[in-house]
Motif scaffolding. Structure first.
Motif, PDB file in Angstrom:
ATOM      1  N   ILE A 227       0.844  -1.202   0.000  1.00 49.36           N
ATOM      2  CA  ILE A 227       0.000   0.000   0.000  1.00 49.36           C
ATOM      3  C   ILE A 227       0.875   1.246   0.000  1.00 49.36           C
ATOM      4  O   ILE A 227       0.590   2.229  -0.698  1.00 49.36           O
ATOM      5  N   GLU A 228       1.944   1.214   0.773  1.00 49.46           N
ATOM      6  CA  GLU A 228       2.867   2.353   0.775  1.00 49.46           C
ATOM      7  C   GLU A 228       3.442   2.580  -0.614  1.00 49.46           C
ATOM      8  O   GLU A 228       3.582   3.717  -1.083  1.00 49.46           O
ATOM      9  N   SER A 229       3.744   1.485  -1.311  1.00 47.42           N
ATOM     10  CA  SER A 229       4.324   1.595  -2.655  1.00 47.42           C
ATOM     11  C   SER A 229       3.360   2.219  -3.644  1.00 47.42           C
ATOM     12  O   SER A 229       3.740   3.087  -4.432  1.00 47.42           O
ATOM     13  N   ILE A 230       2.086   1.785  -3.623  1.00 48.77           N
ATOM     14  CA  ILE A 230       1.144   2.251  -4.642  1.00 48.77           C
ATOM     15  C   ILE A 230       0.514   3.597  -4.301  1.00 48.77           C
ATOM     16  O   ILE A 230      -0.032   4.263  -5.188  1.00 48.77           O
ATOM     17  N   LEU A 231       0.597   3.995  -3.019  1.00 46.82           N
ATOM     18  CA  LEU A 231      -0.028   5.254  -2.608  1.00 46.82           C
ATOM     19  C   LEU A 231       0.988   6.320  -2.212  1.00 46.82           C
ATOM     20  O   LEU A 231       1.057   7.375  -2.830  1.00 46.82           O
ATOM     21  N   VAL A 232       1.774   6.018  -1.197  1.00 49.41           N
ATOM     22  CA  VAL A 232       2.664   7.032  -0.635  1.00 49.41           C
ATOM     23  C   VAL A 232       3.846   7.295  -1.561  1.00 49.41           C
ATOM     24  O   VAL A 232       4.132   8.444  -1.925  1.00 49.41           O
ATOM     25  N   GLN A 233       4.540   6.223  -1.966  1.00 47.94           N
ATOM     26  CA  GLN A 233       5.697   6.414  -2.833  1.00 47.94           C
ATOM     27  C   GLN A 233       5.313   6.948  -4.209  1.00 47.94           C
ATOM     28  O   GLN A 233       6.126   7.582  -4.885  1.00 47.94           O
ATOM     29  N   ALA A 234       4.077   6.714  -4.609  1.00 45.07           N
ATOM     30  CA  ALA A 234       3.589   7.254  -5.885  1.00 45.07           C
ATOM     31  C   ALA A 234       3.031   8.669  -5.727  1.00 45.07           C
ATOM     32  O   ALA A 234       2.486   9.229  -6.690  1.00 45.07           O
TER      33      ALA A 234
END
Length: 232
Positions: free
Chosen positions: A178-185
Motif C-alpha cells: 500500500i505504501e508503494s502504490i499510494l505514498v511512494q507514488a
C-alpha cells in the motif's frame, strides 16, 4: 472472375492480422492445404472454427484442408526441415501473408491504459456496495457493523488501485505494498497507512465517539481512492 485465394487473403488479414504469423497455400486443386501459423496456440484454437467457415464460403466445391500451427511449432518444423530431418515434397507454395519482423504491433498504450482502468473499476464494484451498506449501518447507529463493512470497501478499493497500476494481487494488501502504490507514488500521505492499520484493527465498541471518527476518516479515504481510480 474474382480470385477466391486473393479474397481469402484479404479477409483473413482484415479480420485476424494481429493473431497471424504466416499463411501459406500448398498444392493444387483438391489437394491444397492452407497452413496457418498463429502467434500462439490459444490464438489458433480461437480461430480454427472461423477460418474453417471462411474456407467453406470461399471454396464451396473443394475447400483446402486447414492446418494450424503456433509460431513455436512452426519454427521447430522449419529447423527440422533445414537440418534434413524432415523431407518435404516439391509442391507449389504460395505465401499469402507473412508478419513483419518483430511480431505483432504493440497495442496502443492509451488503449491498454483505458482497458486497465475499466477492469479496475469493475473490481471496485464490490467495494462500492460495501460502502453503501456501511453508510446504512452507520445511519442506523450500528457503528461496529458499519466499520466492518467499510473495511471491506477499503480493501476492495486498494486491490482495484493496485490492479490499475498493473499489479496482480488480492486483498488484503500488505502495508508495504500500500505504501508503494499510494505514498511512494505521491497519491496519498503516509498518515493514511496508520488509518488503514487502525481500520483493520477495529475499534472498541464502547468508544462510540472514537468509532464515529474512525468511520468518517475511513469513508473519506475510500472516497479518495475512488477518485484516483475514476480520474486517471
Amino acid at each position: 472472375a474474382a480470385d477466391p485465394v486473393a479474397e481469402l487473403r484479404q479477409e483473413m488479414i482484415a479480420s485476424w492480422q494481429d493473431e497471424l504469423q504466416r499463411v501459406e497455400l500448398h498444392g493444387e486443386g483438391a489437394q491444397r492445404i492452407l497452413l496457418v501459423v498463429t502467434r500462439n496456440r490459444e490464438a489458433g484454437e480461437k480461430l480454427r472454427g472461423a477460418i474453417s467457415a471462411l474456407l467453406a464460403r470461399q471454396f464451396p466445391e473443394s475447400a483446402p484442408q486447414l492446418t494450424l500451427l503456433d509460431a513455436d511449432a512452426y519454427a521447430c518444423m522449419r529447423q527440422l526441415i533445414d537440418n534434413g530431418v524432415l523431407q518435404t515434397g516439391k509442391v507449389a507454395t504460395r505465401t499469402l501473408y507473412q508478419a513483419e519482423e518483430g511480431g505483432a504491433a504493440q497495442p496502443d498504450a492509451a488503449a491498454v491504459d483505458r482497458a486497465r482502468q475499466r477492469e479496475a473499476l469493475q473490481r471496485l464494484e464490490p467495494g462500492r456496495r460495501q460502502q453503501r451498506m456501511a453508510q446504512v449501518l452507520a445511519d442506523g447507529g450500528f457503528m461496529a457493523e458499519a466499520l466492518s463493512a467499510l473495511v471491506a470497501a477499503v480493501e476492495a478499493a486498494l486491490e482495484a488501485l493496485a490492479h490499475r497500476q498493473g499489479r496482480e494481487v488480492t486483498a488484503p494488501l500488505s502495508l508495504d505494498l500500500i505504501e508503494s502504490i499510494l505514498v511512494q507514488a505521491n497519491l496519498s500521505p503516509a498518515e493514511n497507512l496508520v488509518l488503514i492499520a487502525r481500520l483493520r484493527e477495529g475499534n472498541d465498541p464502547a468508544e462510540e465517539e472514537g468509532a464515529s471518527k474512525l468511520y468518517a476518516a475511513g469513508d473519506g479515504f475510500f472516497a479518495q481512492v475512488v477518485a484516483l481510480l475514476e480520474g486517471e
